[in-house]
Motif scaffolding. Structure first.
Motif, short mmCIF file in Angstrom:
data_model
loop_
_atom_site.label_atom_id
_atom_site.label_comp_id
_atom_site.label_asym_id
_atom_site.label_seq_id
_atom_site.Cartn_x
_atom_site.Cartn_y
_atom_site.Cartn_z
N SER A 231 37.45 41.87 58.96
CA SER A 231 36.75 40.62 59.30
C SER A 231 36.05 39.98 58.11
CB SER A 231 35.73 40.83 60.44
OG SER A 231 36.36 41.34 61.59
N PHE A 232 36.19 40.57 56.92
CA PHE A 232 35.56 40.01 55.73
C PHE A 232 36.61 39.83 54.63
CE2 PHE A 232 32.10 42.04 57.96
CZ PHE A 232 31.08 41.09 57.88
N ALA A 233 36.34 38.92 53.70
CA ALA A 233 37.24 38.69 52.58
C ALA A 233 37.18 39.87 51.62
CB ALA A 233 36.86 37.40 51.85
N ALA A 234 38.23 40.05 50.84
CA ALA A 234 38.28 41.13 49.85
C ALA A 234 37.17 40.94 48.83
CB ALA A 234 39.64 41.14 49.17
N SER A 235 36.49 42.04 48.49
CA SER A 235 35.35 41.99 47.57
C SER A 235 35.71 42.69 46.27
CB SER A 235 34.13 42.68 48.22
OG SER A 235 33.06 42.78 47.30
N PRO A 236 35.66 41.99 45.12
CA PRO A 236 35.99 42.64 43.84
C PRO A 236 34.96 43.68 43.47
CG PRO A 236 35.09 40.45 43.46
CD PRO A 236 35.25 40.58 44.94
N GLN A 237 35.41 44.82 42.95
CA GLN A 237 34.54 45.94 42.60
C GLN A 237 34.77 46.41 41.17
OE1 GLN A 237 32.10 47.06 44.71
NE2 GLN A 237 32.75 45.27 45.89
N GLY A 238 35.03 45.48 40.26
CA GLY A 238 35.20 45.84 38.86
C GLY A 238 36.64 46.18 38.53
N THR A 239 36.81 46.80 37.38
CA THR A 239 38.15 47.11 36.88
C THR A 239 38.23 48.55 36.41
OG1 THR A 239 37.60 46.42 34.62
CG2 THR A 239 38.50 44.73 36.10
N VAL A 240 39.46 49.01 36.24
CA VAL A 240 39.72 50.32 35.65
C VAL A 240 40.96 50.17 34.77
CG1 VAL A 240 41.15 51.11 37.61
CG2 VAL A 240 40.04 52.78 36.10
N THR A 241 40.96 50.80 33.59
CA THR A 241 42.06 50.67 32.64
C THR A 241 42.67 52.03 32.36
OG1 THR A 241 41.00 48.76 31.58
CG2 THR A 241 42.71 49.89 30.32
N THR A 242 43.98 52.10 32.42
CA THR A 242 44.67 53.36 32.15
C THR A 242 44.72 53.64 30.65
OG1 THR A 242 46.79 52.20 32.12
CG2 THR A 242 46.11 53.19 34.21
#
Length: 295
Positions: A231-242
């Motif tokens: 019921s909510f929009a997707a919330s960005p939670q930062g990034t991760v780099t390989t």
């Protein structure tokens, strides 16, 4: 009116001296709770050992200087606060006696700082520990001691979920169907949340700890994390780099607003920084919430 000279004074057997008017000093008690002159009382938090990097996961010394020698120091929380899982909650009337030099030294175990006290109105995903010490003799009140919550470290002793959840459950991080080009790695995600229903006005809300491992992905690629709560929009939670081998690890706290995480909530890693869509999701999982016991 004649003026008596020094010679005449001496003839009369009088010793000439300089006359200094006495200073008038008015003594009055200081108002209750007022800051008084002299050394200011001050409290600080110091890491123990000093080489540590986070207040949350190491012992901390609560030290004070400038208090009344052998006097009583009162520990207070400021008004309008509530505890959010394992913060310092000062019981009203808690005191400590300063030493003969007006100092005190109190060692706090790391478990007492695992989650901080949040002051209403602060907002965001930063917890703040707010404690004040007051000299009961003078009324001198130290500045409020604050520190921010840092993201957890990689080890088990740096994780609230791994410390306080008996058997945390992880969810598999798998490639999207259909998979993004070149992405066929795999991993796991652990999501832990303070499920506080006592001191927190919003039952179930609290910091969300994410712990992610990924291997076999495209090397040196940056993924953007999105959590979607129903019921909510997707919330960005930062990034991760390989890294060069296509591996990555991440440990992070999400915002308090993700209060319903775990009820069919999903985590998606996108390849272009945009919200999850049909063609940009590389990896995804349905999150399992591991509840950290209420404070």
């Amino acid at each position: 009116m004649s003026v008596i000279t020094r010679r005449e004074w001496m003839k009369q057997g009088l010793k000439a001296t300089a006359y200094v008017a006495p200073a008038v000093v008015t003594m009055a008690p200081a108002p209750v709770g007022a800051q008084v002159s002299g050394p200011l009382c001050r409290a600080t938090l110091q890491l123990d050992p000093p080489a540590s990097s986070s207040f949350q996961f190491f012992n901390v010394r609560w030290k004070g200087t400038g208090y009344t020698p052998n006097g009583t120091v009162q520990f207070r929380q400021p008004s309008n606060f509530f505890g959010r899982c394992r913060g310092i909650v000062v019981v009203p009337g808690t005191t400590r006696t300063a030493d003969a030099l007006g100092n005190f030294d109190l060692l706090l175990p790391k478990t007492i700082l695992s989650f901080a006290v949040v002051v209403k109105g602060e907002g965001g995903n930063t917890g703040i520990l707010s404690v004040q010490t007051v000299d009961e003799t003078t009324g001198c009140a130290s500045p409020i001691v604050n520190f921010q919550i840092n993201d957890p470290g990689p080890g088990p002793d740096d994780s609230l979920t791994l410390l306080y959840v008996p058997s945390p459950v992880s969810s598999p991080l798998t490639p999207h169907v259909p998979p993004a080009p070149g992405e066929n790695g795999s991993g796991t995600v652990i999501a832990g949340q303070c499920h506080n229903t006592t001191t927190n006005p919003t039952p179930g809300s609290g910091f969300v700890e994410l712990r992610l491992t990924l291997s076999g992905a495209t090397p040196n690629r940056t993924f953007t994390l999105f959590i979607t709560v129903p019921s909510f929009a997707a919330s960005p939670q930062g990034t991760v780099t390989t890294d060069a081998a296509g591996n990555a690890t991440l440990a992070r706290y999400g915002p308090n607003c993700l209060s319903n995480i775990g009820a069919s909530s999903t985590l998606a890693l996108t390849i272009d920084g945009n919200p999850p869509g049909a063609s940009n999701v590389a990896y995804q999982t349905t999150l399992v919430r591991n509840d950290i016991p209420p404070c």
